[in-house]
Design a protein around this motif. Structure first.
Motif, PDB file in Angstrom:
ATOM      1  N   UNK A  85       0.877  -1.169   0.000  1.00 48.24           N
ATOM      2  CA  UNK A  85       0.000   0.000   0.000  1.00 48.24           C
ATOM      3  C   UNK A  85       0.914   1.218   0.000  1.00 48.24           C
ATOM      4  N   UNK A  86       1.462   1.497  -1.194  1.00 47.04           N
ATOM      5  CA  UNK A  86       2.516   2.500  -1.318  1.00 47.04           C
ATOM      6  C   UNK A  86       1.982   3.926  -1.304  1.00 47.04           C
ATOM      7  N   UNK A  87       0.687   4.093  -1.580  1.00 47.26           N
ATOM      8  CA  UNK A  87       0.098   5.433  -1.630  1.00 47.26           C
ATOM      9  C   UNK A  87      -0.586   5.706  -0.295  1.00 47.26           C
ATOM     10  N   UNK A  88       0.185   6.215   0.646  1.00 47.42           N
ATOM     11  CA  UNK A  88      -0.282   6.328   2.023  1.00 47.42           C
ATOM     12  C   UNK A  88      -1.428   7.327   2.131  1.00 47.42           C
ATOM     13  N   UNK A  89      -1.506   8.299   1.215  1.00 43.93           N
ATOM     14  CA  UNK A  89      -2.647   9.217   1.246  1.00 43.93           C
ATOM     15  C   UNK A  89      -3.958   8.467   1.076  1.00 43.93           C
ATOM     16  N   UNK A  90      -3.931   7.356   0.337  1.00 43.39           N
ATOM     17  CA  UNK A  90      -5.132   6.522   0.169  1.00 43.39           C
ATOM     18  C   UNK A  90      -5.514   5.871   1.502  1.00 43.39           C
ATOM     19  N   UNK A  91      -4.513   5.344   2.208  1.00 43.35           N
ATOM     20  CA  UNK A  91      -4.763   4.720   3.514  1.00 43.35           C
ATOM     21  C   UNK A  91      -5.290   5.767   4.496  1.00 43.35           C
ATOM     22  N   UNK A  92      -4.684   6.943   4.459  1.00 40.36           N
ATOM     23  CA  UNK A  92      -5.075   8.030   5.348  1.00 40.36           C
ATOM     24  C   UNK A  92      -6.536   8.413   5.135  1.00 40.36           C
ATOM     25  N   UNK A  93      -6.946   8.475   3.874  1.00 34.55           N
ATOM     26  CA  UNK A  93      -8.316   8.840   3.550  1.00 34.55           C
ATOM     27  C   UNK A  93      -9.306   7.793   4.050  1.00 34.55           C
ATOM     28  N   UNK A 134     -21.190  -8.793  -1.526  1.00 32.41           N
ATOM     29  CA  UNK A 134     -19.843  -8.812  -0.978  1.00 32.41           C
ATOM     30  C   UNK A 134     -19.129  -7.469  -1.174  1.00 32.41           C
ATOM     31  N   UNK A 135     -19.661  -6.582  -2.007  1.00 35.71           N
ATOM     32  CA  UNK A 135     -19.021  -5.281  -2.231  1.00 35.71           C
ATOM     33  C   UNK A 135     -17.866  -5.368  -3.201  1.00 35.71           C
ATOM     34  N   UNK A 136     -18.160  -5.693  -4.453  1.00 36.32           N
ATOM     35  CA  UNK A 136     -17.124  -5.954  -5.462  1.00 36.32           C
ATOM     36  C   UNK A 136     -16.473  -4.645  -5.910  1.00 36.32           C
ATOM     37  N   UNK A 137     -15.153  -4.604  -5.849  1.00 38.81           N
ATOM     38  CA  UNK A 137     -14.426  -3.376  -6.174  1.00 38.81           C
ATOM     39  C   UNK A 137     -13.218  -3.709  -7.050  1.00 38.81           C
ATOM     40  N   UNK A 138     -12.874  -2.781  -7.925  1.00 40.15           N
ATOM     41  CA  UNK A 138     -11.604  -2.830  -8.635  1.00 40.15           C
ATOM     42  C   UNK A 138     -10.545  -2.150  -7.785  1.00 40.15           C
ATOM     43  N   UNK A 139      -9.282  -2.484  -8.044  1.00 36.98           N
ATOM     44  CA  UNK A 139      -8.154  -1.720  -7.513  1.00 36.98           C
ATOM     45  C   UNK A 139      -7.113  -1.675  -8.617  1.00 36.98           C
ATOM     46  N   UNK A 140      -6.985  -0.518  -9.269  1.00 41.66           N
ATOM     47  CA  UNK A 140      -6.020  -0.349 -10.350  1.00 41.66           C
ATOM     48  C   UNK A 140      -4.645  -0.052  -9.757  1.00 41.66           C
ATOM     49  N   UNK A 141      -3.668  -0.874 -10.117  1.00 39.44           N
ATOM     50  CA  UNK A 141      -2.338  -0.786  -9.532  1.00 39.44           C
ATOM     51  C   UNK A 141      -1.275  -1.092 -10.589  1.00 39.44           C
ATOM     52  N   UNK A 142      -0.023  -0.892 -10.203  1.00 35.90           N
ATOM     53  CA  UNK A 142       1.117  -1.417 -10.936  1.00 35.90           C
ATOM     54  C   UNK A 142       1.807  -2.463 -10.079  1.00 35.90           C
ATOM     55  N   UNK A 143       2.632  -3.278 -10.733  1.00 35.82           N
ATOM     56  CA  UNK A 143       3.397  -4.285 -10.002  1.00 35.82           C
ATOM     57  C   UNK A 143       4.707  -4.528 -10.720  1.00 35.82           C
ATOM     58  N   UNK A 144       5.639  -5.094  -9.983  1.00 34.90           N
ATOM     59  CA  UNK A 144       6.908  -5.521 -10.571  1.00 34.90           C
ATOM     60  C   UNK A 144       7.048  -7.026 -10.399  1.00 34.90           C
ATOM     61  N   UNK A 258       8.518 -13.647  -8.376  1.00 34.83           N
ATOM     62  CA  UNK A 258       7.753 -12.976  -7.330  1.00 34.83           C
ATOM     63  C   UNK A 258       7.148 -11.691  -7.889  1.00 34.83           C
ATOM     64  N   UNK A 259       5.866 -11.461  -7.573  1.00 32.06           N
ATOM     65  CA  UNK A 259       5.169 -10.252  -8.008  1.00 32.06           C
ATOM     66  C   UNK A 259       4.896  -9.390  -6.775  1.00 32.06           C
ATOM     67  N   UNK A 260       5.289  -8.124  -6.852  1.00 32.77           N
ATOM     68  CA  UNK A 260       5.057  -7.184  -5.758  1.00 32.77           C
ATOM     69  C   UNK A 260       4.232  -6.016  -6.293  1.00 32.77           C
ATOM     70  N   UNK A 261       3.041  -5.798  -5.711  1.00 34.11           N
ATOM     71  CA  UNK A 261       2.148  -4.753  -6.176  1.00 34.11           C
ATOM     72  C   UNK A 261       2.306  -3.458  -5.399  1.00 34.11           C
ATOM     73  N   UNK A 262       1.858  -2.380  -6.024  1.00 33.59           N
ATOM     74  CA  UNK A 262       1.979  -1.040  -5.435  1.00 33.59           C
ATOM     75  C   UNK A 262       0.850  -0.692  -4.479  1.00 33.59           C
ATOM     76  N   UNK A 263      -0.257  -1.417  -4.571  1.00 29.28           N
ATOM     77  CA  UNK A 263      -1.474  -0.966  -3.924  1.00 29.28           C
ATOM     78  C   UNK A 263      -2.180   0.053  -4.805  1.00 29.28           C
ATOM     79  N   UNK A 264      -3.382   0.446  -4.406  1.00 33.16           N
ATOM     80  CA  UNK A 264      -4.214   1.345  -5.197  1.00 33.16           C
ATOM     81  C   UNK A 264      -3.503   2.664  -5.484  1.00 33.16           C
ATOM     82  N   UNK A 265      -3.379   3.003  -6.765  1.00 33.65           N
ATOM     83  CA  UNK A 265      -2.744   4.268  -7.147  1.00 33.65           C
ATOM     84  C   UNK A 265      -3.677   5.415  -6.770  1.00 33.65           C
ATOM     85  N   UNK A 266      -3.115   6.423  -6.090  1.00 37.74           N
ATOM     86  CA  UNK A 266      -3.939   7.494  -5.553  1.00 37.74           C
ATOM     87  C   UNK A 266      -3.137   8.781  -5.464  1.00 37.74           C
TER      88      UNK A 266
END
Length: 327
Positions: A85-93, A134-144, A258-266
């Motif tokens: 969850x690299x975009x901490x402003x998203x977590x903060x919100x 269940x509350x189906x949601x997308x989360x658009x991210x990048x990964x390496x 190994x795949x590492x994701x960024x979390x939701x881009x925000x």
């Protein structure tokens, strides 16, 4: 270099894709699958790059028309998939909307969970789930995608092991998350199979957009054909990809693939829109006192894509309908 996997067998069939995503060629003489190429990357990469160059130059007679709908996720299954969850402003919100303070540690210690990696969804196949409630949601991210990363690697060292980048739709079931987290043991049922872009690219393909371990381009999401968000992935990214990889490798080595994701881009600039419905709903709660935007319903369609400065799709598109799963 751009690589993809045809939807053949459990691990796909590796192909090299032209820069403009119009042509492709199979490379069984080099590696049958992307995982096989990653397992021996130092040897396989120059061989694949030679094919890539000749493909772009129009010198391969065996090349065929590239069709994104024929692809699985570049790694149809992986030994290890972890999402940060690299975009901490998203977590903060998200925390602000429910009246919770955010621990100061979130600004210097990344959040990360390990997701299911045994059955990713092809990028143009439906997201099948049993219940809209269940509350189906997308989360658009990048990964390496990495090769072998030694345990305890520093961020600088971890960055040297990043081999490919790709897009992610980290499907989330928002109404299942609170109950799971309340148990104190993390996500499981609330994080079903994820999807990845048809094409994975080496960092050099991004040119100046790949800087400081971040991708400095807008990540564009549409829902039912309407623009939903286009936040810039290089802006407000608190933890870059080398930092995320190092975090994952702190107490264990990471195997090739190994795949590492960024979390939701925000972005703090909300005019760019959001990359998940939960964030949009949280903004509505903060501004209006209640969430108005619904989660995804059966029949809805999600599209996630990133374009270069010339308007050319970099990774191809994740383009998926949401469907009811029938046993």
């Amino acid at each position: 270099m751009k690589l993809a996997s045809l939807n053949q067998g459990r691990d796909g069939e590796l192909i090299v894709v032209s820069r403009d995503l119009t042509r492709a060629v199979k490379v069984p003489q080099i590696a049958a699958t992307l995982q096989a190429a990653l397992d021996d990357w130092d040897i396989k990469r120059p061989l694949l790059e030679s094919v890539y160059q000749r493909l772009n130059d129009g010198l391969i007679d065996e090349a065929f028309v590239f069709d994104q709908t024929d692809c699985h996720s570049p790694l149809p299954r992986a030994f290890h998939w972890a999402d940060g969850s690299a975009y901490v402003n998203h977590v903060e919100l998200v925390r602000k909307a429910r009246g919770a303070e955010m621990p100061e540690s979130f600004w210097h210690d990344p959040l990360m969970y390990q997701g299911g990696a045994d059955s990713f969804i092809p990028p143009h196949s439906p997201i099948q789930l049993a219940d809209e409630a269940w509350g189906i949601d997308l989360e658009a991210e990048l990964a390496v995608i990495t090769d072998d990363v030694p345990m305890g690697a520093t961020a600088a060292e971890a960055g040297e092991h990043i081999r490919l980048l790709l897009l992610v739709n980290d499907v989330s079931l928002r109404n299942l998350i609170p109950g799971e987290l309340a148990k104190g043991f993390g996500f499981y049922q609330s994080k079903p199979s994820s999807s990845f872009s048809p094409v994975a690219v080496t960092p050099d393909e991004l040119g100046e957009a790949w800087k400081d371990g971040k991708v400095h381009r807008p990540l564009v999401s549409h829902i039912n054909g309407a623009l939903f968000g286009q936040p810039n992935a290089g802006v407000d990214m608190t933890f870059n990809f080398p930092t995320l990889v190092a975090h994952a490798a702190k107490t264990r080595p990471l195997g090739a693939g190994t795949i590492i994701g960024s979390g939701t881009v925000s972005n703090y600039d909300r005019s760019a829109g959001s990359s998940c419905l939960a964030e949009k709903r949280m903004l509505e709660i903060v501004e209006q006192g209640e969430a108005i935007t619904p989660f995804l319903k059966f029949g809805d369609r999600v599209r996630i894509e990133m374009f270069d400065a010339a308007g050319q799709s970099i990774f191809g598109a994740i383009d998926q309908a949401v469907e009811r799963y029938e046993h």
